[in-house]
Design a protein around this motif. Sequence first.
Motif, PDB file in Angstrom:
ATOM      1  N   ALA A 102       0.835  -1.217   0.000  1.00  0.00           N
ATOM      2  CA  ALA A 102       0.000   0.000   0.000  1.00  0.00           C
ATOM      3  C   ALA A 102       0.859   1.252   0.000  1.00  0.00           C
ATOM      4  N   LYS A 103       1.989   1.191   0.671  1.00  0.00           N
ATOM      5  CA  LYS A 103       2.874   2.362   0.676  1.00  0.00           C
ATOM      6  C   LYS A 103       3.476   2.584  -0.716  1.00  0.00           C
ATOM      7  N   ARG A 104       3.718   1.499  -1.405  1.00  0.00           N
ATOM      8  CA  ARG A 104       4.315   1.629  -2.738  1.00  0.00           C
ATOM      9  C   ARG A 104       3.287   2.049  -3.786  1.00  0.00           C
ATOM     10  N   THR A 128      -2.442   3.787  11.206  1.00  0.00           N
ATOM     11  CA  THR A 128      -3.033   4.179   9.938  1.00  0.00           C
ATOM     12  C   THR A 128      -2.367   5.411   9.353  1.00  0.00           C
ATOM     13  N   HIS A 129      -2.236   6.419  10.195  1.00  0.00           N
ATOM     14  CA  HIS A 129      -1.811   7.716   9.671  1.00  0.00           C
ATOM     15  C   HIS A 129      -0.299   7.885   9.730  1.00  0.00           C
ATOM     16  N   PRO A 130       0.207   8.709   8.829  1.00  0.00           N
ATOM     17  CA  PRO A 130       1.627   9.079   8.947  1.00  0.00           C
ATOM     18  C   PRO A 130       1.833   9.971  10.163  1.00  0.00           C
ATOM     19  N   GLU A 182       2.653  11.680  -7.120  1.00  0.00           N
ATOM     20  CA  GLU A 182       1.964  11.236  -5.911  1.00  0.00           C
ATOM     21  C   GLU A 182       0.757  10.418  -6.372  1.00  0.00           C
ATOM     22  N   ASP A 213      -0.561   6.333   5.051  1.00  0.00           N
ATOM     23  CA  ASP A 213       0.803   6.796   4.819  1.00  0.00           C
ATOM     24  C   ASP A 213       1.324   6.102   3.556  1.00  0.00           C
ATOM     25  N   PHE A 214       1.397   6.833   2.463  1.00  0.00           N
ATOM     26  CA  PHE A 214       1.823   6.189   1.225  1.00  0.00           C
ATOM     27  C   PHE A 214       2.946   6.971   0.557  1.00  0.00           C
ATOM     28  N   GLY A 215       3.631   6.297  -0.356  1.00  0.00           N
ATOM     29  CA  GLY A 215       4.774   6.919  -1.017  1.00  0.00           C
ATOM     30  C   GLY A 215       4.436   7.399  -2.416  1.00  0.00           C
ATOM     31  N   LYS A 257       8.559   3.256  -3.359  1.00  0.00           N
ATOM     32  CA  LYS A 257       9.140   3.261  -2.029  1.00  0.00           C
ATOM     33  C   LYS A 257       9.770   1.893  -1.781  1.00  0.00           C
TER      34      LYS A 257
END
Lengths: 404, 376
Positions: A323-325, A360-362, B214, B227-229, B258
Amino acid sequence: MKPKYIYLILTLAVTGFLAFNAFTSAQENGPKGTGNEKLIKFSHKLHAEITDCQGCHSKAAESTEVGKDLYPNHENCGSCHDVEDTNNCQMCHFDENYEALHYRDSGLNFNHKFHVTEQKMECLGCHKGINEVEYGFQAKPEPYPPMSLCNTCHNNYKDIASNECSLCHKSTFDLKPLSHQKGDFRKTHKFDALQADANCNMCHDNTSCQDCHIGNNILTENNTQNNSYAPYTPANSFDSKPQKQQITRVHDLNYVYNHGIDLKSGKMECQTCHQVETFCAECHQNAAQHDFAIPGVMPATHRQPNFITAAVGSGGGVHAVDAKRDIESCASCHDVQGGDPVCIRCHMDPDGIKGDNPKTHPSNYMHDTHGDWHDSQGSLCFNCHTNATPNSPKGVGFCGYCHK
Amino acid sequence: MLNLNINKGQFSLRSYLNFESDLSKKQDYDPRFRVYNLYLEGRNLFDIATIKIGRQPIFNSIAGGGVFDGVDLDLRYSDFKLSGYYGGNTPAYQNFETTKNWNDDYILGGKFTTSIIKNTQIGLSYINKNFRPLDYYATRFDANLNPMQVLIEGNSNQFKFASADVSYRQENMFSLDARYDYDLNFETTSKFEVSGRYEQIENLGVDLYYNYREPRIRYNSIFSVFDFGNTQEIEGGLDYRFFNQYTVFGKFANVTYKDDNSQRITAGINTNYGSLSYRKNLGYAGEMDAISLYGAYSMMDGFFTPSLGLAYTSYKLSKEDAKNNLTSVLAGFNLRPWKALSFDLQGQYLNNRIYKDDFRLFFKINYWFNTNLKLI
């Protein structure tokens, strides 16, 4: 089908394709000029000072086709030159070569009679500069009228003349301009189209752009096993007028199976053409649940044992890394119009105790800044922080995170 | 499908309609009538303005979907152009109805463009698109972790972007296009891309492309809270034209995520009669080897046009996925006895693990009118 047969067919097809193109290119790849400059000594420039165009091209004004009969013949020349004098042939002919003039098929339908006689158009209005050169092919910028000149009338906008491709072109299939054959045209055509002098509308109208840019007509929404690929006809770059000549597609027939690679690699931004809130979900969902669950559609990553690790401090497992990628991939299936995002099943805070749920959140998420805060019950916050409402008291539960 | 335009001088009524139904089997949404376009257009009014009113296309990568119900006004004077648009989003599948919630379901935007500097074009634009999702019931937990049914009435999801684009072009020498998108909701750079092409050497083109991006997630979407890259992509390529018929090209791209990356290799040849291409993908995005061929040739002044398409793909969508092999074949022809009338017949063959030796046959009749009906 066995792989060896597939490779055999592909090899034969590729070989045939290249051979065919080599053959056709050899036919069309002659020297510049028509070859007539090696047969006849002639100067348009000189003759233009003596006579008008129809003085030599006498049949042009009554001709309804483009053809070799538009070239001057002995009879035309004979009105001034003594063509009967056999001692004087070399005045016009090279050596003793009396070969007929070469004619190259233009591939066009054109009615000189209509334009010259009925519309009273001047020859030099289209054949610009031909009166300043020796041979026609030397005229600048082009020996024949450029298409942009035809488009000044044939534009569908001034109520003068249609610009249907096949009105002028005998075949509309092989009209692909050179600019469209660049390796990166698909990616960069948007920049070309934005230019002030862009002339896309010589060939394309809004509907041809829409064939791609409204992706809903590419595949039906019922894109299931019973209805995999419909014969819609998005215009391709060969023929993008309303008179589409063939059953064609924007994407390859097999694209439905490997489009995920383009999506993840950034090659395509699906959203440019597709309304992702509805389009993706039609395949990536179970119709009853508004969730994705069709066997075979679920990505293999989701079946890994550590795909989701829900405990606080676990890092979330593979799904968090993915999900981050590439969170757009997640959203394309899980952010469905009218469907409950599957992530809320875990990413929720029903008890209002900070830190006992998956992260969940940054860091510093929405810290003292903008955001979809909590001014209405429709605010996003209340999808997960279910113990709170816009009217909840300060200091309690979720509200207590900030409002002491 | 019906594409009917009625013209009178500077005014046109344009339509692009589609009616579809499965004749052999009832589908969920059959029959379906879609309205892609239905708008009135006035061109070059007062030598400066073009206006469109009704359901009309919009070409904007952020807008998505490509159609809205509203008004579009373009003003063009000398080297300046100012355009603006406002209208409701169309319902799913271009149903013939307009949104009932104009406050939460609309698109608004505009663009100023100038080409006053020689060989250069500069554009500044703004777009605000709100998209009202459907309400739905979902299971939630109360503070005691007891399940309860809750009506989810989310606020309108939103895109709000400001963009700038610059182009510099010298014909047959060099071109550079750049675009910058700023996300006004998240107050962050959404996308920056630059594309350059050098073509001073005859028949040779050199391309370079870069983007920083983004993820485009709607404001108010649940996915916006994570939180994503971002990704960065760089691609370089060459194309060379020879024998006035062939354009061969090759490209290589690297996409950086990322903590991971992916590569893309593409090579092929384009001609007037078709194209042949090979693609290879590596890395995070998936693995793929694909070769595809498509060609057609018109004979007898366009009377007969046979076509053939072949594709063979071996791919894995992710590292964990099993490898799939996929073959597809298109073969058909077009007959055009008159300019306005054509018949298409096409066979499509597909073979993969889901569709074993699947063959389908399609037939189409196409007639286009080219008569000014003078209805107005």
